[in-house]
Design a protein around this motif. Structure first.
Motif, mmCIF file in Angstrom:
data_model
loop_
_atom_site.group_PDB
_atom_site.id
_atom_site.type_symbol
_atom_site.label_atom_id
_atom_site.label_comp_id
_atom_site.label_asym_id
_atom_site.label_seq_id
_atom_site.Cartn_x
_atom_site.Cartn_y
_atom_site.Cartn_z
ATOM 1 N N ASN A 4 0.838 -1.193 0.000
ATOM 2 C CA ASN A 4 0.000 0.000 0.000
ATOM 3 C C ASN A 4 0.878 1.251 0.000
ATOM 4 N N PRO A 5 0.716 2.155 -1.002
ATOM 5 C CA PRO A 5 1.549 3.370 -1.038
ATOM 6 C C PRO A 5 1.415 4.228 0.219
ATOM 7 N N ALA A 6 0.194 4.331 0.753
ATOM 8 C CA ALA A 6 -0.009 5.131 1.959
ATOM 9 C C ALA A 6 0.763 4.545 3.136
ATOM 10 N N VAL A 7 0.790 3.210 3.234
ATOM 11 C CA VAL A 7 1.533 2.552 4.316
ATOM 12 C C VAL A 7 3.027 2.782 4.145
ATOM 13 N N ARG A 8 3.517 2.688 2.895
ATOM 14 C CA ARG A 8 4.941 2.924 2.643
ATOM 15 C C ARG A 8 5.342 4.347 3.008
ATOM 16 N N HIS A 9 4.514 5.318 2.644
ATOM 17 C CA HIS A 9 4.807 6.706 2.991
ATOM 18 C C HIS A 9 4.836 6.901 4.500
ATOM 19 N N PHE A 10 3.908 6.260 5.193
ATOM 20 C CA PHE A 10 3.877 6.344 6.653
ATOM 21 C C PHE A 10 5.154 5.763 7.257
ATOM 22 N N ILE A 11 5.590 4.607 6.738
ATOM 23 C CA ILE A 11 6.793 3.958 7.254
ATOM 24 C C ILE A 11 8.022 4.827 7.006
ATOM 25 N N TRP A 12 8.106 5.415 5.793
ATOM 26 C CA TRP A 12 9.238 6.300 5.502
ATOM 27 C C TRP A 12 9.231 7.519 6.417
ATOM 28 N N GLY A 13 8.057 8.063 6.683
ATOM 29 C CA GLY A 13 7.957 9.214 7.590
ATOM 30 C C GLY A 13 8.412 8.874 9.000
ATOM 31 N N VAL A 14 7.963 7.717 9.496
ATOM 32 C CA VAL A 14 8.379 7.275 10.835
ATOM 33 C C VAL A 14 9.878 7.000 10.864
ATOM 34 N N SER A 15 10.409 6.410 9.792
ATOM 35 C CA SER A 15 11.840 6.112 9.718
ATOM 36 C C SER A 15 12.670 7.391 9.749
ATOM 37 N N LEU A 16 12.227 8.407 9.023
ATOM 38 C CA LEU A 16 12.935 9.693 9.037
ATOM 39 C C LEU A 16 12.882 10.333 10.424
ATOM 40 N N PHE A 17 11.721 10.270 11.050
ATOM 41 C CA PHE A 17 11.599 10.811 12.409
ATOM 42 C C PHE A 17 12.551 10.101 13.366
ATOM 43 N N GLY A 18 12.585 8.757 13.297
ATOM 44 C CA GLY A 18 13.468 7.997 14.171
ATOM 45 C C GLY A 18 14.928 8.311 13.925
ATOM 46 N N ALA A 19 15.314 8.450 12.641
ATOM 47 C CA ALA A 19 16.703 8.748 12.307
ATOM 48 C C ALA A 19 17.118 10.116 12.830
ATOM 49 N N LEU A 20 16.242 11.103 12.680
ATOM 50 C CA LEU A 20 16.542 12.439 13.191
ATOM 51 C C LEU A 20 16.594 12.454 14.712
ATOM 52 N N PHE A 21 15.718 11.673 15.320
ATOM 53 C CA PHE A 21 15.650 11.648 16.786
ATOM 54 C C PHE A 21 16.921 11.064 17.396
ATOM 55 N N VAL A 22 17.355 9.897 16.916
ATOM 56 C CA VAL A 22 18.521 9.236 17.522
ATOM 57 C C VAL A 22 19.830 9.923 17.136
ATOM 58 N N ASN A 23 19.820 10.682 16.044
ATOM 59 C CA ASN A 23 21.036 11.366 15.605
ATOM 60 C C ASN A 23 21.049 12.841 15.982
ATOM 61 N N PHE A 24 20.112 13.266 16.809
ATOM 62 C CA PHE A 24 20.051 14.679 17.188
ATOM 63 C C PHE A 24 21.343 15.166 17.846
ATOM 64 N N PRO A 25 21.952 14.405 18.781
ATOM 65 C CA PRO A 25 23.219 14.879 19.362
ATOM 66 C C PRO A 25 24.315 15.068 18.316
ATOM 67 N N ILE A 26 24.402 14.162 17.345
ATOM 68 C CA ILE A 26 25.422 14.272 16.301
ATOM 69 C C ILE A 26 25.161 15.498 15.430
ATOM 70 N N ILE A 27 23.886 15.706 15.064
ATOM 71 C CA ILE A 27 23.527 16.880 14.260
ATOM 72 C C ILE A 27 23.855 18.161 15.021
ATOM 73 N N PHE A 28 23.541 18.157 16.314
ATOM 74 C CA PHE A 28 23.775 19.353 17.134
ATOM 75 C C PHE A 28 25.270 19.666 17.252
ATOM 76 N N LEU A 29 26.089 18.619 17.463
ATOM 77 C CA LEU A 29 27.530 18.820 17.605
ATOM 78 C C LEU A 29 28.181 19.261 16.293
ATOM 79 N N ASN A 30 27.664 18.783 15.189
ATOM 80 C CA ASN A 30 28.246 19.125 13.889
ATOM 81 C C ASN A 30 27.652 20.378 13.271
#
Length: 227
Positions: A4-30
């Motif tokens: 389902n395209p809607a499900v895939r878009h949802f998964i990609w959105g959640v994946s991007l959120f998770g990636a930004l969340f766990v990498n926030f300290p690295i983004i902040f330091l750099n």
């Protein structure tokens, strides 16, 4: 992978959120170095891309496992292999490309575990939401089937009663007015033919419905007169 395209878009959105969340300290330091160092830009970009890809694959893995009803042991083993693959790839990138020390590997493991937790939570949410929607659709289908059964039963109850009254009226008309009785018989046959042809259909054209209404009104007028 979800079809389902809607499900895939949802998964990609959640994946991007998770990636930004766990990498926030690295983004902040750099952050101060992003405009000056291409290596800092590469570091932030690759950390986010690898984490987002891992999160996407992990959510799809849990989602697909629930659909296929895999055993718990199989789910744990495959999930652990996915986690190890992520840790090895990201650690190798950090040490070879970014030239980070080995002591930074625990941070990779920690981010992988945190992403796995986020992915598991959202994949279970997605699965439960789909199951609820399937149950709602099934309930609506059962309601529609039940209404159709009631409609069919009502038709079967009305037809003999209507036919009995119509034949009584026809019997009276034959003695009173033969011309009207012939017209009445013609209209009655049209109504009955329409009723029989529509037993298995759910929709009719407006033209057919209006023709039926005209014939039915004539039958009622012959039966009740001006009452």
């Amino acid at each position: 992978m979800a079809k389902n395209p809607a499900v895939r878009h949802f998964i990609w959105g959640v994946s991007l959120f998770g990636a930004l969340f766990v990498n926030f300290p690295i983004i902040f330091l750099n952050l101060p170095l992003l405009s000056k160092s291409s290596l800092a830009q590469l570091d932030v970009f690759m950390q986010i891309v690898l984490c987002m890809t891992y999160s996407f694959l992990f959510i799809n893995f849990i989602y697909r496992s629930s659909k296929r009803n895999l055993s718990t042991k199989k789910q744990w083993s495959d999930g652990f292999l996915l986690f190890v693959g992520f840790a090895v790839i990201l650690s190798a990138f950090n040490m070879i490309v970014i030239d980070l020390p080995v002591r930074m590997i625990p941070s990779v493991v920690m981010r992988g575990g945190l992403l796995a937790g986020i992915a598991y939570f959202f994949s279970r949410f997605l699965t439960e939401n789909e199951r609820k929607n399937e149950i709602l659709i099934e309930n609506e289908q059962l309601k529609n089937d039940n209404l159709q059964i009631q409609l069919t039963a009502l038709r079967n109850q009305l037809n003999p009663h209507f036919l009995f009254n119509s034949l009584n009226t026809l019997s009276w008309l034959i003695n009173e007015d033969k011309n009207k009785s012939q017209l009445y018989l013609q209209k009655l046959s049209q109504v009955l033919r329409y009723s029989l042809s529509m037993q298995e259909q759910s929709f009719v054209s407006l033209k057919e419905e209006m023709a039926l209404t005209d014939s039915f009104i004539f039958l009622l007028q012959m039966r009740f007169g001006d009452n």
